[in-house]
Design a protein around this motif. Structure first.
Motif, mmCIF file in Angstrom:
data_model
loop_
_atom_site.group_PDB
_atom_site.id
_atom_site.type_symbol
_atom_site.label_atom_id
_atom_site.label_comp_id
_atom_site.label_asym_id
_atom_site.label_seq_id
_atom_site.Cartn_x
_atom_site.Cartn_y
_atom_site.Cartn_z
ATOM 1 N N LEU A 118 0.227 -5.510 9.948
ATOM 2 C CA LEU A 118 1.492 -4.790 10.157
ATOM 3 C C LEU A 118 2.635 -5.477 9.408
ATOM 4 O O LEU A 118 3.537 -4.805 8.893
ATOM 5 N N LEU A 119 2.572 -6.821 9.321
ATOM 6 C CA LEU A 119 3.594 -7.533 8.533
ATOM 7 C C LEU A 119 3.519 -7.093 7.068
ATOM 8 O O LEU A 119 4.542 -6.854 6.416
ATOM 9 N N ALA A 120 2.283 -6.972 6.559
ATOM 10 C CA ALA A 120 2.107 -6.544 5.158
ATOM 11 C C ALA A 120 2.623 -5.112 4.973
ATOM 12 O O ALA A 120 3.296 -4.804 3.978
ATOM 13 N N ALA A 121 2.339 -4.262 5.947
ATOM 14 C CA ALA A 121 2.812 -2.876 5.846
ATOM 15 C C ALA A 121 4.340 -2.839 5.867
ATOM 16 O O ALA A 121 4.968 -2.070 5.117
ATOM 17 N N ALA A 122 4.945 -3.704 6.711
ATOM 18 C CA ALA A 122 6.410 -3.758 6.780
ATOM 19 C C ALA A 122 6.986 -4.203 5.432
ATOM 20 O O ALA A 122 7.976 -3.657 4.946
ATOM 21 N N ARG A 123 6.312 -5.175 4.828
ATOM 22 C CA ARG A 123 6.792 -5.654 3.515
ATOM 23 C C ARG A 123 6.713 -4.523 2.491
ATOM 24 O O ARG A 123 7.660 -4.305 1.713
ATOM 25 N N ALA A 168 -2.463 2.011 7.427
ATOM 26 C CA ALA A 168 -3.284 0.822 7.140
ATOM 27 C C ALA A 168 -4.716 1.157 7.553
ATOM 28 O O ALA A 168 -4.992 1.305 8.750
ATOM 29 N N PRO A 169 -5.649 1.322 6.604
ATOM 30 C CA PRO A 169 -7.007 1.754 6.957
ATOM 31 C C PRO A 169 -7.620 0.879 8.059
ATOM 32 O O PRO A 169 -7.573 -0.358 7.983
ATOM 33 N N ASP A 170 -8.174 1.557 9.076
ATOM 34 C CA ASP A 170 -8.670 0.839 10.262
ATOM 35 C C ASP A 170 -9.712 -0.226 9.930
ATOM 36 O O ASP A 170 -9.663 -1.333 10.445
ATOM 37 N N LEU A 225 -4.415 -5.550 2.278
ATOM 38 C CA LEU A 225 -3.688 -4.302 2.522
ATOM 39 C C LEU A 225 -2.610 -4.075 1.468
ATOM 40 O O LEU A 225 -2.415 -2.940 1.004
ATOM 41 N N LEU A 226 -1.935 -5.156 1.053
ATOM 42 C CA LEU A 226 -0.904 -4.979 0.012
ATOM 43 C C LEU A 226 -1.536 -4.421 -1.262
ATOM 44 O O LEU A 226 -0.987 -3.512 -1.903
ATOM 45 N N ALA A 227 -2.728 -4.949 -1.606
ATOM 46 C CA ALA A 227 -3.426 -4.454 -2.811
ATOM 47 C C ALA A 227 -3.808 -2.977 -2.625
ATOM 48 O O ALA A 227 -3.698 -2.171 -3.560
ATOM 49 N N ILE A 228 -4.217 -2.626 -1.425
ATOM 50 C CA ILE A 228 -4.615 -1.235 -1.132
ATOM 51 C C ILE A 228 -3.399 -0.307 -1.220
ATOM 52 O O ILE A 228 -3.460 0.777 -1.822
ATOM 53 N N PHE A 229 -2.274 -0.730 -0.656
ATOM 54 C CA PHE A 229 -1.066 0.101 -0.691
ATOM 55 C C PHE A 229 -0.629 0.336 -2.142
ATOM 56 O O PHE A 229 -0.231 1.445 -2.514
#
Ligand code: NAD
Length: 350
Positions: free
Chosen positions: A157-162, A280-282, A316-320
């Motif tokens: 979630l921190l990565a998603a927030a970033r 964020a993929p589960d 996750l950052l790479a995925i986003f």
């Protein structure tokens, strides 16, 4: 037959197991061992038919291949199902017979607890096989993986927030948490400590009252969590909650939580993207527990596990980024990255 079963993809090996004295009937599916031995839980469930059990084990074992690949683990994907009612048919003899079946595979499949089995059951299996992870601490295992799963979700979630808001900061943000069980509760603790505000729900009222008292959370009835006024929705209860009925209700900008199989259908990932909601993929964000239990094989090292669990945020950052640059939903981007890891390992193995 196995070859014509709907979810048969490219499974390496599917083993049918029977042990007459204990009544064991089980199926072990090894989907892919390109990255390492196949790891996956052993589920016990009163399947209505053998075909249903076969479908489940084929589908779940395949999912484990991509989960391990996305978590950068040197493990493949596998799964086992025992056909039977865990409340009435589970005996030490049946569990030990399952242990013998796992042992016969010589380490190609590593088992762990799942729906209908407990860590205590694995004490029985462990009498007959060493290829078990997720054991209780007394048996040399790492105990309950849920706090580590929660930590992985938190880093995710921190990565998603970033990615969404420019900084990995959850202070002042409101997170709607669905489910206050093993993972949901630990996630609330981390979010509360980080200064986030919580909106919570659970079908168990006692858990809700405890969360209101412990975290100053606001509570809503279970069906109102989807429309809660929040920045993030964290599903930590059951699957298929991202569907045609719930998506129009969302007011959040990020969805990320521990529940498995959150998208009811693949196209709901695309629908989230179209609505500007970052998903964020589960199978990436909830891999913390798996990273922890997998570490039992090489001698548990808390610091290394923590580094790898933090790595969920980097993945996750790479995925986003991939999702944005290629204009595809995040789930598809995660699958692409996992497939690339698999094919590069397969090339090196040749
Ligand atoms: P759990 O059973 O401890 O908690 C689930 C919670 O959800 C319970 O408190 C339950 O009352 C609540 N709940 C059930 N139905 C609900 C509903 N309709 N609305 C609101 N709340 C509801 O399970 P857990 O171990 O915390 O796992 C949560 C989810 O995360 C599951 O989908 C699980 O498969 C997945 N998961 C867990 C782990 C882990 O390490 N435990 C790892 C990966 C994925």
């Amino acid at each position: 037959t196995v070859f014509s079963a709907g979810d048969f993809a490219d499974h390496e090996q599917v083993v049918f197991v029977a042990d007459e004295p204990s009544g064991l009937r089980a199926i072990i599916a090894i989907h892919d061992t390109t990255l390492g031995p196949a790891l996956g839980g052993c589920r016990m469930y009163p399947y209505a038919s053998e075909a249903e059990a076969l479908r489940d084990v084929l589908r779940l074992s395949r999912g484990m291949t991509f989960k391990a690949a996305a978590a950068n683990l040197d493990l493949g994907g596998g799964k086992a199902v025992i056909i039977g009612d865990p409340r009435t048919q589970k005996t030490p003899a049946l569990l030990q017979a399952m242990g013998i079946a796992v042992e016969r595979l010589g380490g190609r499949y590593i088992t762990a607890e799942d729906v209908g089995t407990t860590v205590e059951d694995f004490g029985e299996l462990h009498k007959k096989t060493k290829h078990v992870v997720g054991l209780p601490v007394e048996l040399g295992g790492t105990g309950d993986p849920s706090p580590t799963t929660a930590r992985g979700v938190y880093y995710g979630l921190l990565a998603a927030a970033r990615h969404r808001w420019g900084e990995d900061q959850l202070a002042g943000k409101t997170v709607a948490v669905q489910g206050l069980g093993n993972v949901g509760w630990h996630l609330c603790e981390l979010l509360h400590a980080a200064g986030a505000k919580l909106v919570v729900t659970d079908v168990d009222d006692k858990r809700v009252s405890r969360a209101v008292a412990a975290f100053g959370a606001t509570s809503v009835p279970p069906e109102e969590i989807y429309g809660a006024r929040a920045d993030i929705f964290a599903p930590c209860a059951m699957g298929a909650i991202l569907n045609d009925e719930t998506l129009p209700l969302f007011r959040v900008e990020i969805v990320g939580g521990a529940a498995n199989n959150q998208l009811a259908l693949d196209h709901h990932g695309e629908a989230l993207r179209a609505r500007g909601i970052l998903y964020a993929p589960d199978f990436v964000i909830n891999a913390g527990g798996m990273i922890r239990v997998a570490s039992e094989r090489e001698g548990f090292d808390e610091a290394l596990v923590d580094r790898n669990v933090k790595g969920i945020g980097d993945s996750l950052l790479a995925i986003f980024q991939r999702s944005e640059s290629e204009g595809i939903q995040t789930n598809a981007a995660a699958m692409l990255l996992a497939r690339e890891r698999l094919s590069s390992a397969a090339t090196h193995r040749l």
